[in-house]
Scaffold this motif. Structure first.
Motif, PDB file in Angstrom:
ATOM      1  N   GLU A  62       3.789  12.339   3.893  1.00 54.83           N
ATOM      2  CA  GLU A  62       2.805  11.891   2.908  1.00 54.83           C
ATOM      3  C   GLU A  62       3.287  11.945   1.449  1.00 54.83           C
ATOM      4  O   GLU A  62       3.004  11.034   0.674  1.00 54.83           O
ATOM      5  N   ARG A  63       3.993  12.991   1.076  1.00 58.86           N
ATOM      6  CA  ARG A  63       4.511  13.061  -0.299  1.00 58.86           C
ATOM      7  C   ARG A  63       5.525  11.947  -0.552  1.00 58.86           C
ATOM      8  O   ARG A  63       5.527  11.293  -1.597  1.00 58.86           O
ATOM      9  N   LEU A  64       6.412  11.732   0.419  1.00 56.28           N
ATOM     10  CA  LEU A  64       7.424  10.682   0.257  1.00 56.28           C
ATOM     11  C   LEU A  64       6.778   9.298   0.223  1.00 56.28           C
ATOM     12  O   LEU A  64       7.251   8.393  -0.469  1.00 56.28           O
ATOM     13  N   PHE A  74       3.817   8.627  -1.036  1.00 56.18           N
ATOM     14  CA  PHE A  74       3.284   8.518  -2.402  1.00 56.18           C
ATOM     15  C   PHE A  74       4.361   7.975  -3.345  1.00 56.18           C
ATOM     16  O   PHE A  74       4.135   7.060  -4.136  1.00 56.18           O
ATOM     17  N   LEU A  75       5.554   8.544  -3.216  1.00 55.33           N
ATOM     18  CA  LEU A  75       6.669   8.149  -4.071  1.00 55.33           C
ATOM     19  C   LEU A  75       7.112   6.719  -3.757  1.00 55.33           C
ATOM     20  O   LEU A  75       7.258   5.880  -4.654  1.00 55.33           O
ATOM     21  N   SER A  84       4.959   3.839  -4.993  1.00 56.09           N
ATOM     22  CA  SER A  84       5.020   3.502  -6.417  1.00 56.09           C
ATOM     23  C   SER A  84       6.330   2.781  -6.762  1.00 56.09           C
ATOM     24  O   SER A  84       6.352   1.910  -7.628  1.00 56.09           O
ATOM     25  N   ILE A  85       7.404   3.127  -6.063  1.00 53.50           N
ATOM     26  CA  ILE A  85       8.691   2.468  -6.348  1.00 53.50           C
ATOM     27  C   ILE A  85       8.682   1.040  -5.807  1.00 53.50           C
ATOM     28  O   ILE A  85       9.116   0.097  -6.473  1.00 53.50           O
ATOM     29  N   ASN A 138       6.092  -0.840  -5.392  1.00 49.96           N
ATOM     30  CA  ASN A 138       5.218  -1.595  -6.269  1.00 49.96           C
ATOM     31  C   ASN A 138       5.956  -2.043  -7.538  1.00 49.96           C
ATOM     32  O   ASN A 138       5.854  -3.190  -7.979  1.00 49.96           O
ATOM     33  N   MET A 139       6.730  -1.132  -8.085  1.00 50.87           N
ATOM     34  CA  MET A 139       7.450  -1.419  -9.320  1.00 50.87           C
ATOM     35  C   MET A 139       8.551  -2.448  -9.089  1.00 50.87           C
ATOM     36  O   MET A 139       8.701  -3.403  -9.851  1.00 50.87           O
ATOM     37  N   TYR A 147      15.047   6.994  -2.448  1.00 48.41           N
ATOM     38  CA  TYR A 147      15.059   7.258  -3.897  1.00 48.41           C
ATOM     39  C   TYR A 147      15.539   8.685  -4.189  1.00 48.41           C
ATOM     40  O   TYR A 147      16.372   8.907  -5.054  1.00 48.41           O
ATOM     41  N   ILE A 148      14.999   9.662  -3.454  1.00 44.14           N
ATOM     42  CA  ILE A 148      15.387  11.054  -3.673  1.00 44.14           C
ATOM     43  C   ILE A 148      16.863  11.258  -3.316  1.00 44.14           C
ATOM     44  O   ILE A 148      17.601  11.930  -4.024  1.00 44.14           O
ATOM     45  N   TYR A 162      17.578   5.539  -7.953  1.00 43.07           N
ATOM     46  CA  TYR A 162      16.791   4.334  -8.154  1.00 43.07           C
ATOM     47  C   TYR A 162      17.512   3.062  -7.710  1.00 43.07           C
ATOM     48  O   TYR A 162      16.938   2.220  -7.022  1.00 43.07           O
ATOM     49  N   ARG A 211      16.219   0.451  -4.989  1.00 37.80           N
ATOM     50  CA  ARG A 211      15.903  -0.929  -5.378  1.00 37.80           C
ATOM     51  C   ARG A 211      16.630  -1.942  -4.491  1.00 37.80           C
ATOM     52  O   ARG A 211      16.049  -2.937  -4.056  1.00 37.80           O
ATOM     53  N   SER A 228       3.368  -1.120 -13.890  1.00 37.36           N
ATOM     54  CA  SER A 228       3.993  -0.715 -12.619  1.00 37.36           C
ATOM     55  C   SER A 228       5.144   0.264 -12.861  1.00 37.36           C
ATOM     56  O   SER A 228       5.380   1.159 -12.045  1.00 37.36           O
ATOM     57  N   MET A 257       5.314   4.251 -11.658  1.00 41.34           N
ATOM     58  CA  MET A 257       6.436   4.728 -10.858  1.00 41.34           C
ATOM     59  C   MET A 257       7.098   5.937 -11.515  1.00 41.34           C
ATOM     60  O   MET A 257       7.372   6.946 -10.851  1.00 41.34           O
TER      61      MET A 257
END
Lengths: 228, 228
Positions: free
Chosen positions: A33-35, A37-38, A41-42, A44-45, A119-120, A124, A128, B41, B45
């Motif tokens: 769940e935490r990952l 969330f992250l 957002s990435i 989406n961006m 990402y972690i 980035y 991407r 966005s 992020m």
């Protein structure tokens, strides 16, 4: 412990992160769940920046609808199914029995979690690159801006473009028990005698179906003869 | 043409981008809405990654509430006011007369647009650095996870933690014309005779106020004697 997912061109330095991304909370306390969330957002961006670049003339509303089409649960679960992510999931016994590995919400969430884990693990740019490799084919084949609009919006614009008043939606009937309601809605043109009815599992859905039917009928009147 | 904004440590290669980010649609056809879409966005992020890093034990729900507190319009407009962004805005004559440079939604949107412009002009890392310099002081001083919860959630958790049934909300009255409605709501405990009433501009807001009042009364009973 596996360090990659078939269909995703990325190898984890830390395979524990991948394992966490593929673990549903029904399986244990360290879950995705935490990952998710992250990753959400990435994703989406990155999709936002991509549609922005590819459509330099599109107004904000069109960009929003393009992004929404890509990042919605249905699209993500199709991507996840396409790479067989369901087979990699760690589910609790209850979820396993009930076919959780096929449930589209779990597939979509786990895909976002894998993106968050990348990402972690790799930063980035690595994340991407993975997002674009998964989403670019879809981004490049998005429906036209008009076709991304919902039926009520399209009907409204069609009528406004012709100087006609807005349609009226009326809830005619609600049927069924709370968990399985059906709504019957009518959509009526105030300047004519056109009226169509439609059913849906919510009032909103029924209105959309009604608008779509009415728009098809109206625009059909103008394209008659163009069909073979 | 100016190439920077006071309070934001970034110098634009292309000052036209900055000008666009500071231009409201009332001023002309090249305005900030597309850049705002992008900036929103990226902000979302970067703040997500930051609360994720700073709170390694926080569950997803807490992370979402922390992010929401930072990226909400009110917080962004406070940041924008703090750096005097309103004085930089290009507004149409109508917006200028009506004080649009002070309107919090315009300030928040323009700030997001400036962030989007920095991304286009200087890339992801430059934009991330600016976002963190603006938001880190706020992120580091967020209220506790519990205090970020809304009053209805806190009341519910308080009652559940004591094995008591959920409260009941009743709309008692709706008053006023459509554009200035006031809702009066009562919140009642099913296992006692506690009941509080509250008003709000929406049913939801009135319920929140009622829940907050009831929670204060309930927890006051337990902290009595601790006040001086």
């Amino acid at each position: 412990m596996t360090d990659s997912v078939p269909g995703i061109d990325y190898r984890f330095e830390n395979p524990h992160l991948l394992r966490q991304a593929l673990t549903h909370k029904s399986h244990g306390p360290v879950h995705y769940e935490r990952l998710e969330f992250l990753g959400d957002s990435i994703l989406n961006m990155v999709v936002s920046t991509r549609v922005f670049e590819l459509h330099p003339q599109a107004p904000e509303g069109d960009l929003s609808r393009m992004r929404a089409r890509i990042v919605r649960g249905r699209t993500l679960s199709e991507i996840a199914s396409g790479i067989g992510l369901g087979r990699q999931l760690n589910l609790g016994p209850g979820e396993k029995r009930s076919g959780g590995f096929r449930r589209s919400s779990i597939l979509a969430d786990a895909l976002e979690a894998v993106l968050g884990a990348i990402y972690i693990d790799g930063g980035y740019e690595a994340c991407r690159a993975v997002i674009l490799s998964l989403c670019d084919p879809l981004i490049e084949n998005l429906p036209s801006a008009d076709n991304l609009k919902d039926a009520k919006t399209r009907l409204q614009e069609w009528l406004q473009g012709r100087g006609r008043p807005l349609p009226e939606y009326t809830l005619v009937r609600e049927e069924g028990a709370d968990h399985a309601k059906s709504f019957h809605v009518e959509c009526r043109l105030r300047d004519g005698d056109e009226v169509v009815g439609a059913n849906g599992a919510s009032r909103r859905k029924a209105e959309q179906v009604a608008a779509g039917k009415l728009l098809a009928r109206l625009s059909g009147q103008f394209t008659e003869g163009r069909h073979d």
